[in-house]
Design a protein around this motif. Structure first.
Motif, PDB file in Angstrom:
ATOM      1  N   VAL A 284      -8.757 -35.793  42.531  1.00 33.07           N
ATOM      2  CA  VAL A 284      -7.591 -35.473  43.375  1.00 33.07           C
ATOM      3  C   VAL A 284      -6.727 -34.436  42.661  1.00 33.07           C
ATOM      4  CG1 VAL A 284      -5.435 -36.401  44.299  1.00 33.07           C
ATOM      5  CG2 VAL A 284      -7.572 -37.667  44.618  1.00 33.07           C
ATOM      6  N   ALA A 285      -6.547 -34.593  41.352  1.00 33.19           N
ATOM      7  CA  ALA A 285      -5.733 -33.645  40.584  1.00 33.19           C
ATOM      8  C   ALA A 285      -6.303 -32.238  40.662  1.00 33.19           C
ATOM      9  CB  ALA A 285      -5.654 -34.104  39.131  1.00 33.19           C
ATOM     10  N   VAL A 286      -7.626 -32.125  40.598  1.00 37.31           N
ATOM     11  CA  VAL A 286      -8.270 -30.816  40.670  1.00 37.31           C
ATOM     12  C   VAL A 286      -8.218 -30.261  42.093  1.00 37.31           C
ATOM     13  CG1 VAL A 286     -10.461 -29.592  40.415  1.00 37.31           C
ATOM     14  CG2 VAL A 286      -9.780 -31.299  38.719  1.00 37.31           C
ATOM     15  N   GLU A 287      -8.513 -31.101  43.069  1.00 39.34           N
ATOM     16  CA  GLU A 287      -8.555 -30.657  44.465  1.00 39.34           C
ATOM     17  C   GLU A 287      -7.214 -30.094  44.915  1.00 39.34           C
ATOM     18  OE1 GLU A 287      -9.860 -29.842  48.232  1.00 39.34           O
ATOM     19  OE2 GLU A 287     -11.126 -30.567  46.587  1.00 39.34           O
TER      20      GLU A 287
ATOM     21  N   GLU B 191      -1.872 -34.961  32.549  1.00 37.93           N
ATOM     22  CA  GLU B 191      -1.643 -36.381  32.280  1.00 37.93           C
ATOM     23  C   GLU B 191      -2.781 -37.244  32.818  1.00 37.93           C
ATOM     24  OE1 GLU B 191       2.587 -34.711  32.279  1.00 37.93           O
ATOM     25  OE2 GLU B 191       0.680 -34.273  33.223  1.00 37.93           O
ATOM     26  N   MET B 192      -3.285 -36.875  33.999  1.00 36.31           N
ATOM     27  CA  MET B 192      -4.367 -37.647  34.599  1.00 36.31           C
ATOM     28  C   MET B 192      -5.630 -37.555  33.751  1.00 36.31           C
ATOM     29  SD  MET B 192      -4.955 -39.601  37.274  1.00 36.31           S
ATOM     30  CE  MET B 192      -6.168 -40.684  36.539  1.00 36.31           C
ATOM     31  N   TYR B 193      -5.935 -36.392  33.250  1.00 33.84           N
ATOM     32  CA  TYR B 193      -7.129 -36.222  32.430  1.00 33.84           C
ATOM     33  C   TYR B 193      -7.025 -37.001  31.121  1.00 33.84           C
ATOM     34  CZ  TYR B 193      -9.967 -32.821  34.980  1.00 33.84           C
ATOM     35  OH  TYR B 193     -10.804 -32.228  35.877  1.00 33.84           O
TER      36      TYR B 193
ATOM     37  N   ARG C 227     -16.834 -39.477  25.156  1.00 25.86           N
ATOM     38  CA  ARG C 227     -16.810 -38.139  24.551  1.00 25.86           C
ATOM     39  C   ARG C 227     -16.585 -37.056  25.607  1.00 25.86           C
ATOM     40  NH1 ARG C 227     -18.364 -34.595  20.638  1.00 25.86           N
ATOM     41  NH2 ARG C 227     -19.505 -32.778  21.380  1.00 25.86           N
ATOM     42  N   ASP C 228     -17.280 -37.164  26.741  1.00 22.52           N
ATOM     43  CA  ASP C 228     -17.123 -36.167  27.804  1.00 22.52           C
ATOM     44  C   ASP C 228     -15.697 -36.188  28.359  1.00 22.52           C
ATOM     45  OD1 ASP C 228     -19.770 -35.483  27.519  1.00 22.52           O
ATOM     46  OD2 ASP C 228     -20.462 -36.768  29.163  1.00 22.52           O
ATOM     47  N   ALA C 229     -15.122 -37.382  28.481  1.00 22.73           N
ATOM     48  CA  ALA C 229     -13.758 -37.485  29.019  1.00 22.73           C
ATOM     49  C   ALA C 229     -12.764 -36.792  28.094  1.00 22.73           C
ATOM     50  CB  ALA C 229     -13.388 -38.954  29.204  1.00 22.73           C
TER      51      ALA C 229
ATOM     52  N   ARG D 179     -13.481 -34.420  25.882  1.00 20.83           N
ATOM     53  CA  ARG D 179     -13.763 -32.975  25.874  1.00 20.83           C
ATOM     54  C   ARG D 179     -13.074 -32.301  27.058  1.00 20.83           C
ATOM     55  NH1 ARG D 179     -19.297 -32.350  27.615  1.00 20.83           N
ATOM     56  NH2 ARG D 179     -18.257 -32.530  29.623  1.00 20.83           N
ATOM     57  N   ASP D 180     -13.183 -32.892  28.248  1.00 24.65           N
ATOM     58  CA  ASP D 180     -12.553 -32.304  29.430  1.00 24.65           C
ATOM     59  C   ASP D 180     -11.038 -32.262  29.279  1.00 24.65           C
ATOM     60  OD1 ASP D 180     -15.093 -32.137  30.452  1.00 24.65           O
ATOM     61  OD2 ASP D 180     -14.913 -33.903  31.750  1.00 24.65           O
ATOM     62  N   ALA D 181     -10.461 -33.352  28.738  1.00 29.02           N
ATOM     63  CA  ALA D 181      -9.010 -33.401  28.585  1.00 29.02           C
ATOM     64  C   ALA D 181      -8.530 -32.354  27.578  1.00 29.02           C
ATOM     65  CB  ALA D 181      -8.585 -34.799  28.137  1.00 29.02           C
ATOM     66  N   ILE D 182      -9.228 -32.218  26.463  1.00 25.53           N
ATOM     67  CA  ILE D 182      -8.802 -31.264  25.430  1.00 25.53           C
ATOM     68  C   ILE D 182      -8.974 -29.836  25.921  1.00 25.53           C
ATOM     69  CG2 ILE D 182      -9.361 -30.412  23.124  1.00 25.53           C
ATOM     70  CD1 ILE D 182     -10.138 -33.367  22.473  1.00 25.53           C
ATOM     71  N   GLN D 183     -10.060 -29.561  26.636  1.00 26.27           N
ATOM     72  CA  GLN D 183     -10.246 -28.215  27.182  1.00 26.27           C
ATOM     73  C   GLN D 183      -9.105 -27.857  28.130  1.00 26.27           C
ATOM     74  OE1 GLN D 183     -14.234 -28.419  28.858  1.00 26.27           O
ATOM     75  NE2 GLN D 183     -15.068 -27.193  27.187  1.00 26.27           N
ATOM     76  N   LEU D 184      -8.729 -28.791  28.992  1.00 22.13           N
ATOM     77  CA  LEU D 184      -7.641 -28.537  29.932  1.00 22.13           C
ATOM     78  C   LEU D 184      -6.323 -28.326  29.194  1.00 22.13           C
ATOM     79  CD1 LEU D 184      -6.630 -28.393  32.862  1.00 22.13           C
ATOM     80  CD2 LEU D 184      -6.329 -30.877  32.793  1.00 22.13           C
ATOM     81  N   LEU D 185      -6.058 -29.141  28.176  1.00 19.34           N
ATOM     82  CA  LEU D 185      -4.816 -28.994  27.416  1.00 19.34           C
ATOM     83  C   LEU D 185      -4.776 -27.662  26.686  1.00 19.34           C
ATOM     84  CD1 LEU D 185      -4.516 -32.608  25.985  1.00 19.34           C
ATOM     85  CD2 LEU D 185      -2.909 -31.520  27.541  1.00 19.34           C
ATOM     86  N   MET D 186      -5.900 -27.238  26.138  1.00 12.65           N
ATOM     87  CA  MET D 186      -5.913 -25.968  25.423  1.00 12.65           C
ATOM     88  C   MET D 186      -5.746 -24.783  26.366  1.00 12.65           C
ATOM     89  SD  MET D 186      -8.575 -26.198  22.276  1.00 12.65           S
ATOM     90  CE  MET D 186      -8.242 -27.242  20.858  1.00 12.65           C
ATOM     91  N   GLU D 187      -6.216 -24.932  27.588  1.00 11.40           N
ATOM     92  CA  GLU D 187      -6.088 -23.851  28.561  1.00 11.40           C
ATOM     93  C   GLU D 187      -4.667 -23.729  29.092  1.00 11.40           C
ATOM     94  OE1 GLU D 187      -8.886 -24.816  31.559  1.00 11.40           O
ATOM     95  OE2 GLU D 187     -10.656 -24.381  30.333  1.00 11.40           O
TER      96      GLU D 187
END
Length: 601
Positions: free
Chosen positions: A253-256, A264-266, A282-284, A286-294
């Motif tokens: 929903v956050a992405v859509e 925060e959701m990630y 690990r995948d969760a 990775r996705d959260a850190i990538q989003l935060l870094m972006e």
């Protein structure tokens, strides 16, 4: 009289806009005002209406119902206004942090629900069940908190009760304090510690009421991510497998809808994955850190100077959740991750290492190691203020860490290490003086060869956090060093300790080593300790000569003078070495004094 134009009256920051913001931000607050307004009306009607008690039973019933209507009028006004304002705001009001619900949203949400339902639920490795309950004291205190989030949060932290933390989060969501709410969610997940929660009979009914309320709220506010977090947290207590469904749906929903609370959701999804020991942890992360870094702003993780780039993401919730370390060498980050995980098995009571949540691989282009934030003060800063309360606990911990397996690690070449530090142009030691030091360095090598060698932890005072527990940081193990180097690293870093402190620390350290199978003779350990002080003094002075280490440059003279004194201590405590290396000890003491003089006053 001032004239208001139409834009100011109807704009988002105009009078009407501010009034709408005030009403819709907190329907309970607006409804409370309406209820207060209804109170004098109800009082007036109850007092002025003629409601006699007669012999006619039907008339008495009608009068009683009228009186009940007058008495409950403020309550009815509150409930109707709350519900009406909430629904009206959900469909008509936009703000910085939330968007209004559109009818077209329901089709999108339905499609997302179908996608998530088709997903395979990750496996969970939950530990033994733990009962989540209120004690009588906690239950009474919660009732007396009157729903104020700050009081409930303090109560949950006092008892480390995940149920109270979820209650506090719900209050904070109602109060509009989003960061505090998700921070409470984080506490609840952390305190579960990977165990399967089971709620008590006392908590069961209230959690079901919360769930029904949030299911209704999700139908009205389809884009509000708080609803998905709450539903996920509540199902974690009742149906752990269903908790994944809600958090994964919240992510989609956050992405859509490109939600402003997507980060925060990630992070919540990743925290839940860690709490449930899920296979997608690990995948969760990775996705959260990538989003935060972006999309996130960063700040230094501490005021200390470090060789690596160490930072946190701005915002209370993010800053208190993650610390990220970056270095050009991916292999060194992977090695640090492995050693941190390994060291966790050897921590004594009251001591821990940071929890690693993610380390990069070749394909993610992040080149980072992410660890959970550890609350507390850097021990170095406590020592600067004269607080030595944790010093002997450090000695105990270092004695336990010597048991870390060192298979595959090579012994550090002490002479080559010293040569590299002396040749550093930032240290500025003349070539002739370098040759004098290296020519006499055999005394240090010999003293260190007579004790066991262990993995190099490099645990000086800047590598510890003192909080509720003592935390050992930075497991950049790169080889084996003499067992005497750990106390030398800690005690000789700065002039924090007197001779009595050193004796107590060393005795405690040797005692702790003996429990781990490292029995060291004092006659061999003390010379190796003094040699360690001298060798580490040279290493510290070299490291502090880096232009980035501005605050530590002034202590180079101090540490080199400690190294010079160590040679006299070595001659005093080991007659064998003093007789064999009398000339070398004199040369080294004089050379260290000259190097200290080069560092300025």
């Amino acid at each position: 009289m001032r004239q208001y134009d139409r834009a100011e009256m109807t704009g988002s920051r105009g009078v009407l806009g501010r009034c709408a913001d005030w009403c819709f931000e907190s329907p309970n607050r607006f409804a409370s005002g309406v209820a207060l307004g209804a109170l004098p009306v109800a009082t007036y009607l109850a007092l002025t209406d003629d409601l006699p008690i007669t012999m006619n039973q039907e008339e008495n019933v009608r009068n009683a119902l009228k009186l009940a209507a007058y008495v409950t009028l403020p309550m009815v006004a509150f409930c109707v206004t709350t519900l009406g304002t909430y629904i009206l705001g959900a469909f008509c009001w936009d703000s910085k942090d939330r968007r209004r619900t559109k009818l077209s949203d329901y089709k999108k949400i339905w499609n997302l629900e179908e996608e998530v339902a088709r997903n395979v639920v990750p496996t969970m490795a939950l530990g033994p069940p733990v009962q989540i309950a209120y004690s009588r004291e906690e239950f009474l205190k919660e009732r007396l908190a009157f729903g104020i989030g700050t009081r409930l949060r303090g109560l949950s932290q006092e008892h480390r009760n995940p149920g109270l933390a979820i209650d506090a989060a719900l209050r904070f969501f109602d109060e509009g304090s989003y960061d505090c709410a998700v921070d409470c969610m984080k506490d609840a997940l952390d305190w579960l510690g990977g165990r399967r929660p089971q709620i008590s009979l006392l908590m069961g009914p209230s959690s079901k009421v919360y769930k029904v309320a949030n299911l209704f709220q999700r139908k009205v506010e389809t884009q509000e991510l708080a609803n998905y977090m709450v539903l996920s947290a509540l199902d974690m207590f009742q149906r752990p497998e269903r908790a994944f469904y809600w958090s994964e749906l919240g992510r989609r929903v956050a992405v859509e809808f490109d939600s402003p609370r997507k980060r925060e959701m990630y992070v919540f999804h990743a925290l839940l994955a860690s709490a449930q020991r899920r296979s997608d942890e690990r995948d969760a992360w990775r996705d959260a850190i990538q989003l935060l870094m972006e999309s996130g702003e960063v700040e230094s993780a501490s005021g200390r100077e470090t060789r690596s780039r160490v930072f946190r993401f701005s915002g209370d919730f993010f800053a208190n959740t993650l610390v990220v370390k970056q270095r050009p060498s991916l292999q060194s980050l992977v090695s640090e991750y492995d050693w941190t995980v390994r060291a966790k098995e050897y921590c004594p009571g009251g001591v821990k290492v940071p929890e690693c949540v993610y380390v990069s691989d070749e394909g993610d282009n992040l080149s980072c190691l992410a660890l959970r934030f550890c609350k507390g003060d850097v021990l170095y800063e406590r020592l600067e203020k004269g607080d030595k309360s944790a010093v002997l606990r450090v000695a105990d911990a270092l004695g336990c860490f010597v048991r870390l397996p060192g298979e595959g690690l090579a012994r550090q070449d002490l002479r080559a290490k010293a040569q590299g530090k002396l040749a550093d142009v930032n240290l500025g030691v003349p070539a002739g003086l370098q040759e004098r030091v290296l020519g006499a360095y055999s005394v240090i090598v010999d003293a260190c060869s007579k004790v066991p060698w262990v993995p190099n932890g490099d645990k000086h005072p800047e590598q510890w956090i003192q909080g509720e527990e003592l935390v050992a940081l930075d497991w950049e193990v790169d080889g084996l060093v003499p067992v005497s180097f750990d106390p030398a690293n800690f005690l000789s870093y700065r002039s924090f300790f007197n001779p009595a402190d050193e004796r107590d620390f060393i005795a405690r350290y040797v005692q702790s080593c003996a429990k781990g199978g490292f029995s060291v003779e004092p006659a061999r350990f003390l010379p190796a300790y003094h040699a360690g002080v001298a060798h580490r003094a040279l290493c510290f002075a070299g490291a502090w000569s880096d232009p980035k280490r501005v605050s530590m440059r002034n202590y180079r003279r101090e540490v080199l003078l400690r190294g010079a004194r160590a040679f006299g201590d070595m001659a005093r405590d080991c007659s064998e070495l003093a007789g064999k290396y009398q000339g070398e000890l004199a040369v080294l003491a004089d050379s260290y004094q000259k190097m200290a003089d080069l560092m300025g006053p």
